[in-house]
Design an enzyme around this catalytic site. Sequence first.
Site, PDB file in Angstrom:
ATOM      1  N   ALA A 289     -16.826  -5.801  -9.188  1.00  0.00           N
ATOM      2  CA  ALA A 289     -15.562  -5.280  -9.724  1.00  0.00           C
ATOM      3  C   ALA A 289     -15.450  -5.464 -11.244  1.00  0.00           C
ATOM      4  O   ALA A 289     -15.164  -4.495 -11.965  1.00  0.00           O
ATOM      5  CB  ALA A 289     -14.392  -5.953  -9.010  1.00  0.00           C
TER       6      ALA A 289
ATOM      7  N   ARG B 154       0.842  -1.205   0.000  1.00  0.00           N
ATOM      8  CA  ARG B 154       0.000   0.000   0.000  1.00  0.00           C
ATOM      9  C   ARG B 154       0.871   1.245   0.000  1.00  0.00           C
ATOM     10  O   ARG B 154       0.607   2.208  -0.720  1.00  0.00           O
ATOM     11  CB  ARG B 154      -0.920  -0.007   1.230  1.00  0.00           C
ATOM     12  CG  ARG B 154      -1.970  -1.103   1.181  1.00  0.00           C
ATOM     13  CD  ARG B 154      -2.979  -0.945   2.309  1.00  0.00           C
ATOM     14  NE  ARG B 154      -3.929  -2.059   2.293  1.00  0.00           N
ATOM     15  CZ  ARG B 154      -4.068  -2.952   3.267  1.00  0.00           C
ATOM     16  NH1 ARG B 154      -3.349  -2.851   4.375  1.00  0.00           N
ATOM     17  NH2 ARG B 154      -4.949  -3.928   3.168  1.00  0.00           N
TER      18      ARG B 154
ATOM     19  N   ASP C 299     -16.350  -1.815  -4.076  1.00  0.00           N
ATOM     20  CA  ASP C 299     -16.536  -3.074  -3.344  1.00  0.00           C
ATOM     21  C   ASP C 299     -18.017  -3.421  -3.412  1.00  0.00           C
ATOM     22  O   ASP C 299     -18.858  -2.560  -3.650  1.00  0.00           O
ATOM     23  CB  ASP C 299     -16.087  -2.927  -1.882  1.00  0.00           C
ATOM     24  CG  ASP C 299     -15.736  -4.278  -1.246  1.00  0.00           C
ATOM     25  OD1 ASP C 299     -14.528  -4.565  -1.066  1.00  0.00           O
ATOM     26  OD2 ASP C 299     -16.670  -5.043  -0.926  1.00  0.00           O
TER      27      ASP C 299
ATOM     28  N   CYS D 200      -4.249 -13.392  -2.813  1.00  0.00           N
ATOM     29  CA  CYS D 200      -3.982 -13.993  -1.501  1.00  0.00           C
ATOM     30  C   CYS D 200      -4.315 -15.481  -1.505  1.00  0.00           C
ATOM     31  O   CYS D 200      -4.512 -16.076  -0.454  1.00  0.00           O
ATOM     32  CB  CYS D 200      -4.755 -13.256  -0.414  1.00  0.00           C
ATOM     33  SG  CYS D 200      -6.536 -13.296  -0.661  1.00  0.00           S
TER      34      CYS D 200
ATOM     35  N   ASP E  15      -7.002  -5.923  -5.791  1.00  0.00           N
ATOM     36  CA  ASP E  15      -6.530  -6.882  -4.778  1.00  0.00           C
ATOM     37  C   ASP E  15      -7.741  -7.640  -4.250  1.00  0.00           C
ATOM     38  O   ASP E  15      -8.332  -7.267  -3.241  1.00  0.00           O
ATOM     39  CB  ASP E  15      -5.823  -6.131  -3.646  1.00  0.00           C
ATOM     40  CG  ASP E  15      -5.465  -7.063  -2.489  1.00  0.00           C
ATOM     41  OD1 ASP E  15      -5.019  -8.189  -2.764  1.00  0.00           O
ATOM     42  OD2 ASP E  15      -5.645  -6.662  -1.330  1.00  0.00           O
TER      43      ASP E  15
END
Length: 402
Positions: free
Chosen positions: A286, A219, A257, A346, A306
Amino acid sequence: MTDSAPKPVKYPTIHMQAGRERRVQHGHPWVYSNEVQMDAAAKAVAPGSPVRLLEASGKPLGIAAFNPHTLIAARLLSPDPAARIDEGFFADRLGRALALRQRLFDRPFYRVVHAEADGLPGLIVDRFDDVVTVQANSVFMDRHIDAVLAAIDSVLAPRALILRNDGTQRALEGLAEETRLVKGVIDGPIRLEENGVTFFANPLDGQKTGWFYDQRDNRAFIASLAKGGRAIDFYSYNGGFGVQCAVAGATSVVAVDRSALALENAARAAAANGVADRFEARRADAFQEMERLDAAGERFEVVIADPPAFVKAKKDLGAGCRAYRKMARLAARITAPGGFLLCGSCSHNVDPPTFAEQVARGLNDAGRTGRILRSAGAGPDHPVHPNLPESAYLKAIVLQLD
Ligand code: SAH
Protein backbone atom coordinates in the site's frame (compact mmCIF):
# COMPACT_ATOMS: atom_id res chain seq x y z
CA MET A 1 -40.06 -30.07 43.00
CA THR A 2 -40.96 -32.55 40.22
CA ASP A 3 -38.67 -35.35 39.13
CA SER A 4 -37.80 -33.55 35.89
CA ALA A 5 -36.70 -30.31 37.57
CA PRO A 6 -32.98 -29.76 37.07
CA LYS A 7 -30.88 -30.16 40.17
CA PRO A 8 -29.40 -26.89 41.40
CA VAL A 9 -25.79 -26.55 40.27
CA LYS A 10 -23.08 -26.16 42.89
CA TYR A 11 -20.54 -23.83 41.37
CA PRO A 12 -17.48 -22.87 43.41
CA THR A 13 -17.93 -19.72 45.46
CA ILE A 14 -15.70 -16.67 45.02
CA HIS A 15 -15.90 -13.71 47.38
CA MET A 16 -14.90 -10.21 46.44
CA GLN A 17 -12.71 -8.18 48.75
CA ALA A 18 -14.56 -5.76 51.01
CA GLY A 19 -14.72 -2.30 49.49
CA ARG A 20 -13.82 -3.48 45.97
CA GLU A 21 -17.35 -4.26 44.78
CA ARG A 22 -18.52 -0.83 43.64
CA ARG A 23 -17.56 -1.11 39.97
CA VAL A 24 -19.37 -4.44 39.62
CA GLN A 25 -22.37 -3.10 41.54
CA HIS A 26 -22.50 -0.28 39.00
CA GLY A 27 -22.78 -2.74 36.12
CA HIS A 28 -19.19 -3.37 35.05
CA PRO A 29 -18.92 -6.99 33.87
CA TRP A 30 -15.29 -7.65 34.88
CA VAL A 31 -13.57 -8.33 38.18
CA TYR A 32 -9.78 -8.04 38.40
CA SER A 33 -7.70 -10.61 40.25
CA ASN A 34 -6.74 -8.16 43.02
CA GLU A 35 -10.42 -7.53 43.76
CA VAL A 36 -11.34 -11.10 44.73
CA GLN A 37 -10.33 -13.12 47.78
CA MET A 38 -7.74 -15.22 46.00
CA ASP A 39 -7.41 -17.92 48.64
CA ALA A 40 -6.28 -21.51 48.07
CA ALA A 41 -9.78 -22.59 47.06
CA ALA A 42 -10.07 -19.79 44.50
CA LYS A 43 -6.64 -20.57 43.08
CA ALA A 44 -7.66 -24.20 42.70
CA VAL A 45 -10.68 -23.39 40.49
CA ALA A 46 -10.08 -24.75 36.99
CA PRO A 47 -9.62 -21.84 34.54
CA GLY A 48 -12.81 -21.10 32.64
CA SER A 49 -15.17 -22.53 35.25
CA PRO A 50 -18.43 -20.84 36.20
CA VAL A 51 -18.42 -19.59 39.80
CA ARG A 52 -20.90 -17.96 42.19
CA LEU A 53 -19.58 -14.45 42.74
CA LEU A 54 -20.43 -12.89 46.09
CA GLU A 55 -19.79 -9.59 47.76
CA ALA A 56 -17.53 -9.77 50.83
CA SER A 57 -20.70 -9.68 52.92
CA GLY A 58 -21.98 -12.82 51.18
CA LYS A 59 -24.59 -11.05 49.05
CA PRO A 60 -24.69 -12.75 45.62
CA LEU A 61 -23.56 -10.80 42.54
CA GLY A 62 -24.33 -13.57 40.06
CA ILE A 63 -22.63 -16.31 38.08
CA ALA A 64 -19.26 -15.46 36.52
CA ALA A 65 -16.65 -17.13 34.33
CA PHE A 66 -13.54 -17.45 36.47
CA ASN A 67 -9.84 -17.72 35.71
CA PRO A 68 -7.44 -17.47 38.69
CA HIS A 69 -4.44 -16.98 36.38
CA THR A 70 -5.48 -13.91 34.37
CA LEU A 71 -5.67 -10.21 35.23
CA ILE A 72 -9.40 -10.26 34.54
CA ALA A 73 -10.30 -12.98 37.04
CA ALA A 74 -14.06 -13.01 36.58
CA ARG A 75 -16.42 -12.03 33.80
CA LEU A 76 -20.07 -11.84 34.83
CA LEU A 77 -22.35 -14.16 32.89
CA SER A 78 -25.64 -13.70 34.69
CA PRO A 79 -26.92 -11.66 37.64
CA ASP A 80 -29.10 -14.66 38.53
CA PRO A 81 -27.24 -16.62 41.25
CA ALA A 82 -29.16 -19.76 40.22
CA ALA A 83 -28.24 -19.52 36.52
CA ARG A 84 -26.99 -22.76 34.93
CA ILE A 85 -24.27 -22.38 32.34
CA ASP A 86 -25.23 -25.03 29.84
CA GLU A 87 -26.43 -25.35 26.25
CA GLY A 88 -29.74 -23.76 27.25
CA PHE A 89 -27.94 -20.69 28.62
CA PHE A 90 -25.97 -20.25 25.40
CA ALA A 91 -29.07 -20.88 23.25
CA ASP A 92 -31.00 -18.21 25.17
CA ARG A 93 -28.27 -15.58 24.72
CA LEU A 94 -27.86 -16.53 21.07
CA GLY A 95 -31.58 -16.27 20.49
CA ARG A 96 -31.66 -12.75 21.88
CA ALA A 97 -28.61 -11.70 19.86
CA LEU A 98 -30.18 -13.16 16.71
CA ALA A 99 -33.51 -11.40 17.30
CA LEU A 100 -31.65 -8.05 17.48
CA ARG A 101 -29.85 -8.68 14.18
CA GLN A 102 -33.07 -9.77 12.50
CA ARG A 103 -34.57 -6.45 13.54
CA LEU A 104 -31.52 -4.54 12.28
CA PHE A 105 -31.07 -6.26 8.91
CA ASP A 106 -33.30 -7.68 6.17
CA ARG A 107 -30.76 -10.22 4.96
CA PRO A 108 -29.01 -12.98 6.96
CA PHE A 109 -25.47 -11.57 6.73
CA TYR A 110 -24.11 -10.10 9.96
CA ARG A 111 -22.19 -10.60 13.16
CA VAL A 112 -24.61 -12.56 15.34
CA VAL A 113 -22.64 -12.35 18.59
CA HIS A 114 -20.20 -9.63 19.61
CA ALA A 115 -18.87 -10.96 22.91
CA GLU A 116 -19.56 -9.04 26.14
CA ALA A 117 -22.16 -6.72 24.63
CA ASP A 118 -24.28 -9.77 23.77
CA GLY A 119 -23.75 -11.34 27.19
CA LEU A 120 -21.29 -13.92 25.84
CA PRO A 121 -17.79 -12.82 26.90
CA GLY A 122 -15.10 -13.90 24.45
CA LEU A 123 -17.49 -15.30 21.83
CA ILE A 124 -17.67 -14.04 18.24
CA VAL A 125 -20.18 -15.51 15.79
CA ASP A 126 -20.47 -14.32 12.18
CA ARG A 127 -23.22 -15.41 9.83
CA PHE A 128 -23.11 -15.75 6.05
CA ASP A 129 -26.67 -16.96 5.58
CA ASP A 130 -26.38 -20.71 6.26
CA VAL A 131 -22.62 -20.67 6.88
CA VAL A 132 -21.58 -19.69 10.40
CA THR A 133 -18.10 -18.99 11.80
CA VAL A 134 -17.33 -19.08 15.51
CA GLN A 135 -14.39 -17.73 17.48
CA ALA A 136 -13.85 -18.52 21.17
CA ASN A 137 -11.46 -15.95 22.62
CA SER A 138 -11.53 -16.84 26.30
CA VAL A 139 -10.68 -19.93 28.31
CA PHE A 140 -14.30 -20.01 29.47
CA MET A 141 -15.68 -20.15 25.93
CA ASP A 142 -13.02 -22.62 24.90
CA ARG A 143 -13.97 -24.94 27.76
CA HIS A 144 -17.66 -24.70 26.90
CA ILE A 145 -17.22 -24.86 23.15
CA ASP A 146 -19.22 -28.08 22.73
CA ALA A 147 -22.26 -26.55 24.44
CA VAL A 148 -21.75 -23.32 22.43
CA LEU A 149 -21.58 -25.19 19.12
CA ALA A 150 -24.62 -27.29 20.02
CA ALA A 151 -26.55 -24.10 20.86
CA ILE A 152 -25.51 -22.45 17.58
CA ASP A 153 -26.61 -25.55 15.70
CA SER A 154 -30.03 -25.49 17.34
CA VAL A 155 -30.61 -21.70 17.08
CA LEU A 156 -29.16 -21.01 13.61
CA ALA A 157 -29.33 -24.48 12.00
CA PRO A 158 -26.39 -23.73 9.69
CA ARG A 159 -25.45 -25.83 6.66
CA ALA A 160 -21.79 -25.36 7.56
CA LEU A 161 -20.27 -24.43 10.90
CA ILE A 162 -16.63 -23.39 11.22
CA LEU A 163 -14.60 -22.98 14.38
CA ARG A 164 -12.07 -20.27 13.61
CA ASN A 165 -9.90 -20.13 16.69
CA ASP A 166 -7.04 -18.07 15.30
CA GLY A 167 -7.37 -14.66 16.94
CA THR A 168 -4.49 -12.87 18.69
CA GLN A 169 -6.66 -12.70 21.81
CA ARG A 170 -6.48 -16.47 22.16
CA ALA A 171 -2.71 -16.35 22.53
CA LEU A 172 -3.13 -13.85 25.39
CA GLU A 173 -5.37 -16.38 27.15
CA GLY A 174 -2.84 -19.14 26.52
CA LEU A 175 -5.06 -20.95 24.02
CA ALA A 176 -3.82 -22.78 20.94
CA GLU A 177 -4.82 -21.89 17.38
CA GLU A 178 -7.28 -24.17 15.69
CA THR A 179 -9.46 -23.95 12.60
CA ARG A 180 -11.94 -26.78 12.32
CA LEU A 181 -14.92 -27.50 10.10
CA VAL A 182 -17.44 -28.65 12.68
CA LYS A 183 -20.29 -29.33 10.28
CA GLY A 184 -20.96 -29.40 6.55
CA VAL A 185 -18.72 -28.85 3.54
CA ILE A 186 -16.95 -25.70 2.31
CA ASP A 187 -15.70 -26.03 -1.26
CA GLY A 188 -14.46 -22.66 -2.44
CA PRO A 189 -15.43 -19.10 -1.54
CA ILE A 190 -18.83 -18.52 0.05
CA ARG A 191 -21.20 -15.77 -1.10
CA LEU A 192 -22.39 -12.96 1.13
CA GLU A 193 -24.27 -9.68 0.80
CA GLU A 194 -23.67 -6.29 2.31
CA ASN A 195 -25.66 -3.14 1.55
CA GLY A 196 -27.27 -5.02 -1.35
CA VAL A 197 -23.91 -5.87 -2.95
CA THR A 198 -22.62 -9.43 -3.43
CA PHE A 199 -19.20 -10.48 -2.09
CA PHE A 200 -17.12 -13.61 -1.62
CA ALA A 201 -15.05 -14.82 1.32
CA ASN A 202 -13.02 -17.86 2.33
CA PRO A 203 -14.02 -18.76 5.86
CA LEU A 204 -11.61 -21.70 6.09
CA ASP A 205 -8.40 -21.11 4.17
CA GLY A 206 -6.28 -18.13 3.30
CA GLN A 207 -4.29 -15.74 5.44
CA LYS A 208 -7.38 -13.87 6.50
CA THR A 209 -10.73 -15.52 6.69
CA GLY A 210 -14.28 -14.33 6.77
CA TRP A 211 -15.52 -10.82 6.31
CA PHE A 212 -15.35 -7.56 8.23
CA TYR A 213 -19.00 -6.62 8.68
CA ASP A 214 -17.96 -3.85 11.08
CA GLN A 215 -17.37 -1.34 8.24
CA ARG A 216 -20.84 -1.84 6.71
CA ASP A 217 -22.17 1.68 7.42
CA ASN A 218 -18.85 3.37 6.64
CA ARG A 219 -18.74 1.56 3.29
CA ALA A 220 -22.26 2.78 2.48
CA PHE A 221 -21.29 6.35 3.37
CA ILE A 222 -18.14 6.57 1.27
CA ALA A 223 -19.86 4.75 -1.62
CA SER A 224 -22.56 7.44 -1.59
CA LEU A 225 -19.83 9.99 -2.39
CA ALA A 226 -18.17 7.99 -5.16
CA LYS A 227 -20.56 8.50 -8.08
CA GLY A 228 -18.82 9.90 -11.15
CA GLY A 229 -15.37 9.83 -9.56
CA ARG A 230 -12.25 7.68 -9.58
CA ALA A 231 -11.84 5.62 -6.40
CA ILE A 232 -8.94 3.69 -4.92
CA ASP A 233 -9.26 1.21 -2.04
CA PHE A 234 -6.02 0.42 -0.20
CA TYR A 235 -5.90 -2.72 1.96
CA SER A 236 -9.00 -3.74 0.03
CA TYR A 237 -9.16 -7.31 1.37
CA ASN A 238 -12.15 -8.90 -0.45
CA GLY A 239 -13.23 -5.59 -1.98
CA GLY A 240 -15.75 -4.36 0.61
CA PHE A 241 -15.20 -0.64 0.10
CA GLY A 242 -14.05 -0.65 -3.52
CA VAL A 243 -16.78 -2.80 -5.04
CA GLN A 244 -19.47 -0.82 -3.22
CA CYS A 245 -18.00 2.38 -4.70
CA ALA A 246 -18.11 0.83 -8.18
CA VAL A 247 -21.72 -0.29 -7.72
CA ALA A 248 -22.59 3.23 -6.52
CA GLY A 249 -21.30 4.66 -9.81
CA ALA A 250 -17.58 5.37 -9.50
CA THR A 251 -16.10 5.66 -13.00
CA SER A 252 -13.14 3.49 -12.04
CA VAL A 253 -12.02 1.64 -8.92
CA VAL A 254 -8.61 0.22 -8.06
CA ALA A 255 -8.38 -2.27 -5.18
CA VAL A 256 -4.86 -2.55 -3.74
CA ASP A 257 -3.84 -5.44 -1.50
CA ARG A 258 -0.79 -7.63 -1.10
CA SER A 259 -2.87 -10.82 -0.84
CA ALA A 260 -3.64 -12.57 -4.14
CA LEU A 261 -6.49 -14.52 -2.57
CA ALA A 262 -8.14 -11.33 -1.27
CA LEU A 263 -7.85 -9.70 -4.71
CA GLU A 264 -9.34 -12.80 -6.36
CA ASN A 265 -12.38 -12.47 -4.11
CA ALA A 266 -12.58 -8.74 -4.84
CA ALA A 267 -12.43 -9.26 -8.61
CA ARG A 268 -15.01 -12.01 -8.37
CA ALA A 269 -17.31 -9.65 -6.46
CA ALA A 270 -16.86 -6.94 -9.08
CA ALA A 271 -17.87 -9.44 -11.78
CA ALA A 272 -20.86 -10.72 -9.80
CA ASN A 273 -22.15 -7.15 -9.45
CA GLY A 274 -21.62 -6.29 -13.12
CA VAL A 275 -18.89 -3.70 -12.55
CA ALA A 276 -15.83 -5.69 -13.66
CA ASP A 277 -15.22 -3.22 -16.52
CA ARG A 278 -14.69 -0.41 -14.01
CA PHE A 279 -12.71 -2.44 -11.49
CA GLU A 280 -9.02 -3.30 -11.27
CA ALA A 281 -7.43 -5.53 -8.61
CA ARG A 282 -3.80 -4.51 -8.12
CA ARG A 283 -1.35 -6.53 -6.05
CA ALA A 284 1.03 -4.13 -4.33
CA ASP A 285 2.31 -2.83 -1.03
CA ALA A 286 0.00 0.00 0.00
CA PHE A 287 2.59 2.63 0.99
CA GLN A 288 4.76 1.90 -2.05
CA GLU A 289 1.76 2.17 -4.35
CA MET A 290 0.64 5.45 -2.76
CA GLU A 291 4.14 6.88 -3.30
CA ARG A 292 4.30 5.63 -6.87
CA LEU A 293 0.88 7.10 -7.72
CA ASP A 294 1.81 10.42 -6.15
CA ALA A 295 5.07 10.58 -8.11
CA ALA A 296 3.09 9.80 -11.28
CA GLY A 297 0.72 12.67 -10.50
CA GLU A 298 -2.36 10.42 -10.26
CA ARG A 299 -5.28 11.75 -8.24
CA PHE A 300 -8.55 10.14 -7.09
CA GLU A 301 -11.86 11.63 -5.99
CA VAL A 302 -12.24 8.89 -3.36
CA VAL A 303 -9.32 7.37 -1.45
CA ILE A 304 -9.88 4.64 1.13
CA ALA A 305 -7.19 3.35 3.49
CA ASP A 306 -8.50 0.81 5.98
CA PRO A 307 -5.43 -1.24 6.99
CA PRO A 308 -4.84 -4.17 9.33
CA ALA A 309 -4.19 -3.20 12.97
CA PHE A 310 -0.93 -1.22 13.04
CA VAL A 311 -0.89 -1.41 16.85
CA LYS A 312 -1.29 -5.05 17.87
CA ALA A 313 0.17 -4.57 21.37
CA LYS A 314 0.44 -1.54 23.66
CA LYS A 315 4.23 -1.45 23.23
CA ASP A 316 3.74 -0.73 19.50
CA LEU A 317 1.69 2.41 20.12
CA GLY A 318 4.40 4.88 19.09
CA ALA A 319 5.42 3.08 15.92
CA GLY A 320 1.79 2.32 15.03
CA CYS A 321 0.75 5.96 15.44
CA ARG A 322 3.59 7.04 13.16
CA ALA A 323 2.36 4.50 10.60
CA TYR A 324 -1.22 5.88 10.74
CA ARG A 325 0.15 9.40 10.32
CA LYS A 326 2.23 8.30 7.33
CA MET A 327 -0.78 6.52 5.84
CA ALA A 328 -2.89 9.68 6.14
CA ARG A 329 -0.10 11.78 4.58
CA LEU A 330 0.43 9.47 1.59
CA ALA A 331 -3.31 8.93 1.04
CA ALA A 332 -4.03 12.67 1.28
CA ARG A 333 -1.42 13.43 -1.36
CA ILE A 334 -3.26 11.42 -3.99
CA THR A 335 -6.73 12.70 -3.05
CA ALA A 336 -8.02 15.16 -5.67
CA PRO A 337 -8.98 18.68 -4.51
CA GLY A 338 -12.60 18.45 -3.34
CA GLY A 339 -12.24 14.70 -3.05
CA PHE A 340 -12.91 12.40 -0.12
CA LEU A 341 -10.55 10.43 2.07
CA LEU A 342 -11.48 7.62 4.46
CA CYS A 343 -8.90 6.56 7.04
CA GLY A 344 -9.70 3.49 9.13
CA SER A 345 -8.15 1.81 12.15
CA CYS A 346 -9.11 -1.43 13.88
CA SER A 347 -6.39 -1.25 16.56
CA HIS A 348 -7.91 -1.78 20.02
CA ASN A 349 -4.98 0.05 21.55
CA VAL A 350 -5.52 3.34 19.68
CA ASP A 351 -8.41 5.41 21.03
CA PRO A 352 -10.50 7.63 18.74
CA PRO A 353 -8.89 10.98 19.74
CA THR A 354 -5.39 9.55 19.24
CA PHE A 355 -6.32 8.20 15.82
CA ALA A 356 -7.95 11.50 14.81
CA GLU A 357 -4.75 13.29 15.83
CA GLN A 358 -2.60 11.06 13.60
CA VAL A 359 -4.94 11.67 10.65
CA ALA A 360 -4.88 15.45 11.24
CA ARG A 361 -1.07 15.45 11.45
CA GLY A 362 -0.78 13.36 8.29
CA LEU A 363 -2.97 15.84 6.38
CA ASN A 364 -0.84 18.70 7.62
CA ASP A 365 2.34 16.82 6.63
CA ALA A 366 0.85 16.51 3.14
CA GLY A 367 0.13 20.24 3.06
CA ARG A 368 -3.61 19.60 2.78
CA THR A 369 -6.60 21.10 4.56
CA GLY A 370 -10.11 19.76 4.78
CA ARG A 371 -13.02 18.91 7.03
CA ILE A 372 -14.24 15.80 8.82
CA LEU A 373 -17.61 14.67 7.50
CA ARG A 374 -17.98 11.51 9.50
CA SER A 375 -16.24 10.03 12.47
CA ALA A 376 -17.70 6.63 13.19
CA GLY A 377 -17.18 3.21 14.64
CA ALA A 378 -18.57 -0.21 13.83
CA GLY A 379 -22.14 -0.93 12.78
CA PRO A 380 -24.85 -2.03 15.21
CA ASP A 381 -24.15 -5.75 14.80
CA HIS A 382 -20.97 -4.94 16.77
CA PRO A 383 -22.63 -3.49 19.88
CA VAL A 384 -20.66 -2.16 22.83
CA HIS A 385 -21.23 -2.98 26.50
CA PRO A 386 -22.17 0.33 28.17
CA ASN A 387 -19.50 -0.19 30.84
CA LEU A 388 -16.80 -1.20 28.36
CA PRO A 389 -16.70 1.78 25.99
CA GLU A 390 -13.03 0.96 25.33
CA SER A 391 -14.11 -2.23 23.56
CA ALA A 392 -15.27 0.00 20.66
CA TYR A 393 -12.14 -0.69 18.62
CA LEU A 394 -13.09 0.51 15.11
CA LYS A 395 -12.47 4.04 13.91
CA ALA A 396 -13.32 5.46 10.50
CA ILE A 397 -12.79 9.12 9.66
CA VAL A 398 -14.10 10.53 6.39
CA LEU A 399 -12.84 13.93 5.23
CA GLN A 400 -13.29 16.19 2.30
CA LEU A 401 -9.98 17.73 1.26
CA ASP A 402 -9.50 21.17 -0.31
N1 SAH B 1 -10.32 -2.74 4.29
C1 SAH B 1 -10.66 -4.13 4.44
C2 SAH B 1 -10.08 -4.76 5.68
C3 SAH B 1 -8.58 -4.74 5.70
S1 SAH B 1 -7.90 -6.23 6.30
C4 SAH B 1 -12.16 -4.32 4.42
O1 SAH B 1 -12.89 -3.33 4.32
O2 SAH B 1 -12.62 -5.46 4.54
C5 SAH B 1 -6.23 -5.94 5.96
C6 SAH B 1 -5.83 -6.22 4.54
O3 SAH B 1 -4.61 -5.53 4.32
C7 SAH B 1 -5.56 -7.68 4.21
O4 SAH B 1 -6.30 -8.05 3.09
C8 SAH B 1 -4.06 -7.74 3.94
O5 SAH B 1 -3.73 -8.64 2.91
C9 SAH B 1 -3.77 -6.33 3.52
N2 SAH B 1 -2.41 -5.85 3.76
C10 SAH B 1 -1.66 -5.97 4.87
N3 SAH B 1 -0.51 -5.31 4.74
C11 SAH B 1 -0.51 -4.75 3.51
C12 SAH B 1 0.41 -3.93 2.78
N4 SAH B 1 1.57 -3.55 3.33
N5 SAH B 1 0.08 -3.51 1.55
C13 SAH B 1 -1.11 -3.88 1.01
N6 SAH B 1 -2.01 -4.66 1.64
C14 SAH B 1 -1.72 -5.08 2.88
